[in-house]
Design an enzyme around this catalytic site. Sequence first.
Site, mmCIF file in Angstrom:
data_model
loop_
_atom_site.group_PDB
_atom_site.id
_atom_site.type_symbol
_atom_site.label_atom_id
_atom_site.label_comp_id
_atom_site.label_asym_id
_atom_site.label_seq_id
_atom_site.Cartn_x
_atom_site.Cartn_y
_atom_site.Cartn_z
ATOM 1 N N TYR A 175 -5.225 8.924 -11.522
ATOM 2 C CA TYR A 175 -5.710 7.923 -12.394
ATOM 3 C C TYR A 175 -4.448 7.618 -13.290
ATOM 4 O O TYR A 175 -3.891 8.282 -14.018
ATOM 5 C CB TYR A 175 -6.930 7.802 -13.013
ATOM 6 C CG TYR A 175 -7.240 6.665 -13.677
ATOM 7 C CD1 TYR A 175 -7.843 5.676 -13.041
ATOM 8 C CD2 TYR A 175 -6.780 6.226 -15.137
ATOM 9 C CE1 TYR A 175 -7.969 4.365 -13.602
ATOM 10 C CE2 TYR A 175 -6.879 4.910 -15.461
ATOM 11 C CZ TYR A 175 -7.574 3.855 -14.698
ATOM 12 O OH TYR A 175 -7.728 2.691 -15.441
ATOM 13 N N ARG A 214 -21.672 -2.495 -15.718
ATOM 14 C CA ARG A 214 -20.982 -3.450 -16.510
ATOM 15 C C ARG A 214 -21.200 -4.994 -15.852
ATOM 16 O O ARG A 214 -21.097 -4.904 -14.589
ATOM 17 C CB ARG A 214 -19.889 -3.103 -17.364
ATOM 18 C CG ARG A 214 -18.707 -2.849 -16.029
ATOM 19 C CD ARG A 214 -17.487 -2.250 -16.907
ATOM 20 N NE ARG A 214 -16.350 -2.412 -16.207
ATOM 21 C CZ ARG A 214 -15.224 -2.219 -16.813
ATOM 22 N NH1 ARG A 214 -14.894 -2.105 -17.772
ATOM 23 N NH2 ARG A 214 -14.082 -2.034 -15.491
ATOM 24 N N ARG A 264 -14.872 6.546 -34.797
ATOM 25 C CA ARG A 264 -14.172 5.610 -35.587
ATOM 26 C C ARG A 264 -15.185 5.338 -36.898
ATOM 27 O O ARG A 264 -15.843 4.606 -36.524
ATOM 28 C CB ARG A 264 -13.627 4.473 -34.726
ATOM 29 C CG ARG A 264 -12.316 3.846 -35.683
ATOM 30 C CD ARG A 264 -11.787 2.589 -34.798
ATOM 31 N NE ARG A 264 -11.102 2.977 -33.428
ATOM 32 C CZ ARG A 264 -10.880 2.035 -32.719
ATOM 33 N NH1 ARG A 264 -11.447 0.882 -32.684
ATOM 34 N NH2 ARG A 264 -9.992 2.423 -31.388
ATOM 35 N N GLU A 302 -20.499 -4.810 -11.656
ATOM 36 C CA GLU A 302 -19.584 -3.618 -11.115
ATOM 37 C C GLU A 302 -20.865 -2.588 -10.614
ATOM 38 O O GLU A 302 -21.611 -1.812 -11.629
ATOM 39 C CB GLU A 302 -18.962 -2.977 -12.158
ATOM 40 C CG GLU A 302 -17.431 -3.349 -11.667
ATOM 41 C CD GLU A 302 -16.377 -2.944 -12.775
ATOM 42 O OE1 GLU A 302 -15.758 -3.667 -13.249
ATOM 43 O OE2 GLU A 302 -16.447 -1.588 -13.155
ATOM 44 N N ARG A 351 -14.164 8.153 -6.198
ATOM 45 C CA ARG A 351 -15.257 7.005 -6.363
ATOM 46 C C ARG A 351 -14.940 5.584 -6.197
ATOM 47 O O ARG A 351 -13.961 5.228 -6.506
ATOM 48 C CB ARG A 351 -15.715 7.244 -7.992
ATOM 49 C CG ARG A 351 -16.754 8.404 -8.441
ATOM 50 C CD ARG A 351 -17.915 8.352 -7.623
ATOM 51 N NE ARG A 351 -19.026 7.635 -8.219
ATOM 52 C CZ ARG A 351 -20.377 7.588 -7.507
ATOM 53 N NH1 ARG A 351 -20.419 7.927 -6.131
ATOM 54 N NH2 ARG A 351 -20.977 6.666 -8.283
ATOM 55 N N ARG A 400 -13.933 15.171 -25.945
ATOM 56 C CA ARG A 400 -14.167 14.814 -27.432
ATOM 57 C C ARG A 400 -14.833 13.395 -27.510
ATOM 58 O O ARG A 400 -14.764 12.783 -26.413
ATOM 59 C CB ARG A 400 -13.056 14.896 -28.447
ATOM 60 C CG ARG A 400 -11.784 13.993 -28.014
ATOM 61 C CD ARG A 400 -10.561 14.043 -28.835
ATOM 62 N NE ARG A 400 -10.116 12.857 -28.759
ATOM 63 C CZ ARG A 400 -10.020 11.514 -29.620
ATOM 64 N NH1 ARG A 400 -10.980 11.690 -30.486
ATOM 65 N NH2 ARG A 400 -9.398 10.581 -29.116
ATOM 66 N N ASP A 432 -3.090 4.055 -15.817
ATOM 67 C CA ASP A 432 -3.319 2.759 -16.200
ATOM 68 C C ASP A 432 -2.026 2.024 -15.780
ATOM 69 O O ASP A 432 -1.041 2.780 -15.551
ATOM 70 C CB ASP A 432 -3.369 2.947 -17.836
ATOM 71 C CG ASP A 432 -4.698 2.956 -18.281
ATOM 72 O OD1 ASP A 432 -5.689 2.703 -17.551
ATOM 73 O OD2 ASP A 432 -5.054 3.659 -19.301
#
Length: 367
Positions: free
Chosen positions: A349, A281, A177, A301, A250, A173, A351
């Site tokens: 992955y 970025r 906002r 990066e 990656r 999705r 956080d």
Amino acid sequence: MKQYDYLIVGAGLFGSVFAHEATKKGRKCLVIDKRNHIAGNVFTENIEGINIHKYGAHIFHTSNKEIWDYVNSFVEFNRFTNSPIANYKGKLYNLPFNMNTFYQLWGVVTPEEAIAKIEEQKKEYAHILEPKNLEEQALVLGGKDIYEKLIKGYTEKQWGRPATQIPAFIIRRLPFRFTYDNNYFNDIYQGIPIGGYTKLVDKLLEGIDVRLHTNYFENKDELDLIANKTIYTGKIDEFFNFEFGELDYRSLHFENHLLDKSNYQGNAVVNYTEKEIEYTRIIEHKHFEFGTQEKTYITKEFPHEFSKDNEPYYPINDDKNQELVAKYQEKASLLDKVIFGGRLAEYKYYDMHQVIEIALEAVKKEF
Ligand code: FAD
């Protein structure tokens, strides 16, 4: 009697949290890392008074109060809020997609106008009932403008292939906002440790034996005899000598510049969303800490193929790799003297707040 209760392979967040908690319970730990520093991928190095995120920008965010209190018990966090900006062909857009972005894209001012504009953009692709790839999925969810300006180039650079060859499930999705709120995360707590992440890990490892420059596999014979149990946070396929084949990742390549100016881009994170610019970025590290130094340090990066010469950053959790990791996990489950934990050992992955959470759970299971 062995010299240590636990040998902990990897001085990243998982290994350091486990070592800290086990030590608190009176167990003796040896932490090793093949790198020449602690903290794993959250390592920050102080250059010219600026804490540089050496393995990519790291912003701590969580809605779990227990985890927030835990990290704050070691080091104070600042009030940094991640508000990245996208640069598409020299025009700037706020992220995540919010009322500021919609105003910048179409000049719409109210939420009703924004919703109507997005619906109009999506209508063109309403005939696509089952998107076959990421391009179709993004067009169905957000329409042409958002896809072409803010998603296509960035995602293609990240994955190293055309959006038409990236699976649709990558974007489930689009987080729209309809308020003027540029805060990238929805979590309750957010910030950067004052003094850098290395300070946090330093505190976790206080009083614990640490050996750097020590690769587990190069010293296995000695290390396997030194402790009763091993906590392993390296690559799971490497632990089993790549017996079933290598897992894919990656990677990233970083280009660093120390600049003789105090402010380069006015924001910590600027994404470059066009395909023609090779990096995804630019990070200007001082802005994570509201720095006022005379110089500034920036990092470009570049997404990269993973090979033996660079770091495995992001697991590629497609069917092929999930099948492969399942084979290794089955072998791992048979070893009762080794605990596999963290992003490389679990091929997931995580956080930072999640990796701390699973390390604390592993501790609970042990004691
Ligand atoms: P690591 O930090 O990788 O630690 C594993 C350690 O094991 C390493 O130090 C490695 O050298 C060592 N090791 C491996 N093999 C051996 C061996 N054979 N012998 C000895 N030592 C070994 N999370 C967030 O919450 N917010 C963010 O903004 C964020 N940004 C990120 C940006 C990037 C580019 C990446 C890649 C990740 C980001 N993360 C972020 C995730 C975060 O980096 C991880 O959650 C965290 O670092 C995982 O900790 P870990 O201990 O599992 O792994």
